[in-house]
Design a protein around this motif. Structure first.
Motif, PDB file in Angstrom:
ATOM      1  N   UNK A 160      -6.788  -0.994 -14.472  1.00 59.04           N
ATOM      2  CA  UNK A 160      -7.473   0.083 -13.742  1.00 59.04           C
ATOM      3  C   UNK A 160      -7.064   0.077 -12.275  1.00 59.04           C
ATOM      4  N   UNK A 161      -7.002  -1.100 -11.670  1.00 61.28           N
ATOM      5  CA  UNK A 161      -6.651  -1.214 -10.257  1.00 61.28           C
ATOM      6  C   UNK A 161      -5.194  -0.871  -9.998  1.00 61.28           C
ATOM      7  N   UNK A 162      -4.297  -1.326 -10.864  1.00 58.60           N
ATOM      8  CA  UNK A 162      -2.881  -0.973 -10.706  1.00 58.60           C
ATOM      9  C   UNK A 162      -2.737   0.544 -10.727  1.00 58.60           C
ATOM     10  N   UNK A 163      -3.382   1.199 -11.682  1.00 60.47           N
ATOM     11  CA  UNK A 163      -3.316   2.663 -11.771  1.00 60.47           C
ATOM     12  C   UNK A 163      -3.839   3.318 -10.495  1.00 60.47           C
ATOM     13  N   UNK A 164      -4.950   2.813  -9.956  1.00 59.45           N
ATOM     14  CA  UNK A 164      -5.533   3.360  -8.728  1.00 59.45           C
ATOM     15  C   UNK A 164      -4.565   3.219  -7.554  1.00 59.45           C
TER      16      UNK A 164
ATOM     17  N   UNK B  91      -2.089   5.158  -3.388  1.00 62.68           N
ATOM     18  CA  UNK B  91      -1.244   4.706  -2.289  1.00 62.68           C
ATOM     19  C   UNK B  91       0.231   5.028  -2.483  1.00 62.68           C
ATOM     20  N   UNK B  92       0.611   5.382  -3.698  1.00 63.56           N
ATOM     21  CA  UNK B  92       2.006   5.712  -3.952  1.00 63.56           C
ATOM     22  C   UNK B  92       2.920   4.499  -4.016  1.00 63.56           C
ATOM     23  N   UNK B  93       2.353   3.330  -4.273  1.00 57.15           N
ATOM     24  CA  UNK B  93       3.161   2.116  -4.373  1.00 57.15           C
ATOM     25  C   UNK B  93       3.840   2.041  -5.741  1.00 57.15           C
ATOM     26  N   UNK B  94       4.841   1.174  -5.834  1.00 55.83           N
ATOM     27  CA  UNK B  94       5.522   0.937  -7.103  1.00 55.83           C
ATOM     28  C   UNK B  94       5.196  -0.461  -7.593  1.00 55.83           C
TER      29      UNK B  94
ATOM     30  N   UNK C 155       5.500  -0.772  -1.302  1.00 56.88           N
ATOM     31  CA  UNK C 155       5.720   0.552  -0.711  1.00 56.88           C
ATOM     32  C   UNK C 155       7.203   0.899  -0.651  1.00 56.88           C
ATOM     33  N   UNK C 156       8.058  -0.036  -1.016  1.00 53.20           N
ATOM     34  CA  UNK C 156       9.508   0.182  -1.000  1.00 53.20           C
ATOM     35  C   UNK C 156      10.029   0.476   0.401  1.00 53.20           C
ATOM     36  N   UNK C 157       9.422  -0.145   1.408  1.00 53.45           N
ATOM     37  CA  UNK C 157       9.843   0.027   2.789  1.00 53.45           C
ATOM     38  C   UNK C 157      10.075  -1.347   3.406  1.00 53.45           C
ATOM     39  N   UNK C 158      11.177  -1.491   4.094  1.00 51.86           N
ATOM     40  CA  UNK C 158      11.520  -2.761   4.733  1.00 51.86           C
ATOM     41  C   UNK C 158      10.473  -3.137   5.778  1.00 51.86           C
ATOM     42  N   UNK C 159      10.023  -4.373   5.720  1.00 49.41           N
ATOM     43  CA  UNK C 159       9.078  -4.884   6.703  1.00 49.41           C
ATOM     44  C   UNK C 159       7.623  -4.566   6.421  1.00 49.41           C
ATOM     45  N   UNK C 160       7.350  -3.800   5.368  1.00 51.93           N
ATOM     46  CA  UNK C 160       5.979  -3.437   5.020  1.00 51.93           C
ATOM     47  C   UNK C 160       5.467  -4.435   3.978  1.00 51.93           C
ATOM     48  N   UNK C 161       4.295  -5.027   4.196  1.00 50.20           N
ATOM     49  CA  UNK C 161       3.787  -6.016   3.248  1.00 50.20           C
ATOM     50  C   UNK C 161       3.598  -5.448   1.840  1.00 50.20           C
ATOM     51  N   UNK C 162       3.753  -6.317   0.860  1.00 48.58           N
ATOM     52  CA  UNK C 162       3.443  -5.951  -0.514  1.00 48.58           C
ATOM     53  C   UNK C 162       1.949  -6.166  -0.737  1.00 48.58           C
ATOM     54  N   UNK C 163       1.455  -5.639  -1.848  1.00 52.07           N
ATOM     55  CA  UNK C 163       0.059  -5.822  -2.239  1.00 52.07           C
ATOM     56  C   UNK C 163       0.063  -6.618  -3.535  1.00 52.07           C
ATOM     57  N   UNK C 164      -0.674  -7.722  -3.555  1.00 55.10           N
ATOM     58  CA  UNK C 164      -0.751  -8.576  -4.729  1.00 55.10           C
ATOM     59  C   UNK C 164      -2.170  -8.484  -5.276  1.00 55.10           C
ATOM     60  N   UNK C 165      -2.321  -7.801  -6.406  1.00 55.81           N
ATOM     61  CA  UNK C 165      -3.631  -7.686  -7.044  1.00 55.81           C
ATOM     62  C   UNK C 165      -3.844  -8.892  -7.946  1.00 55.81           C
ATOM     63  N   UNK C 166      -5.001  -9.522  -7.822  1.00 62.39           N
ATOM     64  CA  UNK C 166      -5.327 -10.706  -8.612  1.00 62.39           C
ATOM     65  C   UNK C 166      -6.626 -10.452  -9.353  1.00 62.39           C
ATOM     66  N   UNK C 167      -6.551 -10.472 -10.677  1.00 57.04           N
ATOM     67  CA  UNK C 167      -7.760 -10.278 -11.484  1.00 57.04           C
ATOM     68  C   UNK C 167      -8.640 -11.511 -11.342  1.00 57.04           C
TER      69      UNK C 167
ATOM     70  N   UNK D  60      -8.058  -4.173   5.420  1.00 59.66           N
ATOM     71  CA  UNK D  60      -6.733  -3.579   5.393  1.00 59.66           C
ATOM     72  C   UNK D  60      -6.812  -2.129   5.858  1.00 59.66           C
ATOM     73  N   UNK D  61      -5.970  -1.769   6.811  1.00 61.98           N
ATOM     74  CA  UNK D  61      -5.855  -0.390   7.267  1.00 61.98           C
ATOM     75  C   UNK D  61      -4.462   0.118   6.918  1.00 61.98           C
ATOM     76  N   UNK D  62      -4.386   1.256   6.266  1.00 60.79           N
ATOM     77  CA  UNK D  62      -3.114   1.867   5.908  1.00 60.79           C
ATOM     78  C   UNK D  62      -2.819   2.995   6.887  1.00 60.79           C
ATOM     79  N   UNK D  63      -1.589   3.040   7.385  1.00 64.40           N
ATOM     80  CA  UNK D  63      -1.192   4.079   8.322  1.00 64.40           C
ATOM     81  C   UNK D  63      -0.834   5.363   7.576  1.00 64.40           C
ATOM     82  N   UNK D  64      -1.267   6.487   8.124  1.00 60.64           N
ATOM     83  CA  UNK D  64      -0.860   7.796   7.624  1.00 60.64           C
ATOM     84  C   UNK D  64      -0.665   8.734   8.799  1.00 60.64           C
ATOM     85  N   UNK D  65       0.367   9.560   8.775  1.00 61.70           N
ATOM     86  CA  UNK D  65       0.517  10.568   9.816  1.00 61.70           C
ATOM     87  C   UNK D  65      -0.298  11.822   9.505  1.00 61.70           C
TER      88      UNK D  65
END
Length: 138
Positions: free
Chosen positions: A20-24, A29-32, A45-57, A79-84
């Motif tokens: 459920x969380x992976x789908x969300x 967030x548009x992550x892969x 996020x497939x962007x250099x220098x941007x942290x990954x997200x590790x979901x742990x059940x 966690x704060x996510x940047x958006x323009x």
């Protein structure tokens, strides 16, 4: 000053139902998905220098990420996510029935943000802010 650490590599988030969380996170967030195991998943996020997200059940249901500011009692995200596109994201999340907080904008400084929650109640935040080299959108 330490020369050993250059940036944040990953942010770990506890979840009660991994699928459920992976789908969300993929949808919102548009992550892969870089890796998905039985009880954890690495998202990017497939962007250099941007942290990954590790979901742990985890079985620690009812405990979510956030903290209260002891000065004013305001609940803060970890966690704060940047958006323009702050206004557009706020509206889009509402249309997707994601629990979102009020949109806070400071027109004078071009800063702002709002909180939103993942399916486990982890408080996340979206913001527009002056990051080195970025100018705020108005």
């Amino acid at each position: 000053m330490s020369n050993y650490i250059s940036h944040i590599a990953t942010v770990e988030i506890p979840v009660s139902k991994l699928d459920r969380s992976v789908n969300f996170y993929v949808d919102v967030l548009g992550v892969e998905v870089e890796f998905k195991g039985e009880k954890n998943a690495m998202l990017s996020f497939q962007s250099k220098g941007v942290p990954t997200i590790f979901l742990v059940e985890t079985a620690a249901e009812g405990k979510s990420l956030s903290f209260a500011n002891s000065n004013d009692g305001v609940e803060h995200s970890v966690i704060d996510f940047y958006t323009p596109s702050l206004r557009e994201l706020h509206q889009w999340l509402q249309e997707k029935n994601v629990e979102v907080g009020p949109l806070n904008l400071n027109q004078e400084h071009g800063l702002g943000g709002f909180g939103f929650k993942d399916p486990d109640g982890n408080l996340l935040s979206a913001c527009i802010c002056c990051i080195k080299g970025n100018k705020p959108a108005h």
